[in-house]
Design a protein around this motif. Structure first.
Motif: not given
Length: 313
Positions: A115-116, A196, A217, A219, A264, A283, A286-287, A289-291
């Motif tokens: 995870s982030n 991230e 992810s 947020v 995910h 990464q 994860v990135r 999904g977070a964005e």
């Protein structure tokens, strides 16, 4: 004479007499109940009472759960894992966070959840969603109160010093060999929540001990019931020289906070050739999904990387 005075000051002749007031106009509050019910005014007292109530309930809940978990951790079975999830889930609600989960945790364990990491809030949030123990830096084991909670949560501590790296990695492999899943923050530290940091490949040295890897992810996307923007990130993110007490107090005074966790699709670690590729691909997932969450766009669990020589995942 009056006409002469008016001629000497022409502007006075144009100014109506009713506007020549010695005292300024003062308007009373039109909302019933005065300032207490003025929805447009700041209400610092209400925020402080909310934070004090949350802090009191949090302390009572923790004092109730500590002896129960201390007994469960000595007993065989998965009761200690289920109770730890219950503790963290209730803790998130008491802090004032509503947790939204997209996707499902992998049950084909042991699983390495990657995870982030932007805040200490990630601990109760992910702890209430995932049936796994955390991998934390050794400094956490020295913090008052938190160290007790971390030990009862079966946290694995790592110091990242060269002399102990092999022993700590073996301890994590042994935990997974016994069927336990782990939650890993490969950034190595928290950040301001707007991006991230690069995933460190050294953290994936234990990946071969897991049956599946599942990117996650996280947020914090709502505050006051509205989409959180860059200005709101310091209410959630914990970085720099922030201390936990003031950070908790600032967030606990607010309402309408929400965090979204995207789980995910999992994949076997052997699907990628080495640790560098594993860190890079994890990464990316994860990135992405977070964005999407930061942009307030709909998000679904992202598919894993394709196996070598295969047309799809």
């Amino acid at each position: 004479m009056d006409a002469v005075a008016r001629a000497s000051a022409p502007i006075d002749a144009l100014r109506p007499r009713r506007l020549r007031r010695r005292k300024p106009l003062r308007f009373r509050n039109g909302l019933p109940g005065g300032r207490l019910f003025d929805v447009f005014a700041d209400r610092p007292l209400g925020g402080r009472l909310r934070a004090a109530r949350r802090l009191t309930l949090l302390a009572l809940w923790t004092l109730l759960c500590l002896p129960i978990q201390a007994v469960l951790i000595l007993l065989p079975g998965s009761a200690k894992i289920g109770f730890a999830r219950l503790y963290h889930a209730v803790l998130s609600r008491l802090i004032g966070l509503r947790v939204q989960v997209i996707g499902a945790p992998c049950r084909d364990g042991p699983v390495l959840f990657v995870s982030n990491h932007s805040s200490w809030l990630d601990i109760p949030v992910l702890g209430g969603v995932l049936p796994a123990a955390f991998v934390a830096k050794s400094e956490v084991g020295t913090w008052p109160v938190i160290r007790t909670i971390a030990h009862l949560g079966r946290t694995v501590f790592v110091s990242r010093s060269r002399g102990t790296t092999a022993r700590e990695a073996q301890a994590m492999r042994d935990r997974m060999a016994a069927g336990g899943s782990l939650i890993l923050f490969p950034e190595g530290t928290s950040n301001d929540g707007t991006r991230e940091l690069p995933f460190r490949t050294s953290f994936f040295a234990i990946a071969e001990g897991a049956r599946r890897i599942q990117p996650v992810s996280v947020v914090y996307d709502r505050l006051g019931g509205l989409p959180a923007c860059r200005r709101d990130r310091p209410h959630f993110a914990w970085y720099g020289d922030m201390d936990i007490a003031s950070h908790f107090w600032r967030l606990a005074r607010r309402s309408g906070a929400r965090v979204t966790v995207v789980l995910h699709e999992p994949f076997p670690p052997g699907r990628l050739p080495n640790r560098k590729a594993l860190a890079s691909e994890t990464q990316r997932i994860v990135r992405e999904g977070a964005e999407r969450l930061r942009q307030n766009r709909p998000v679904v669990p992202i598919a894993p990387p394709a196996a070598p020589g295969a047309a799809g995942p």
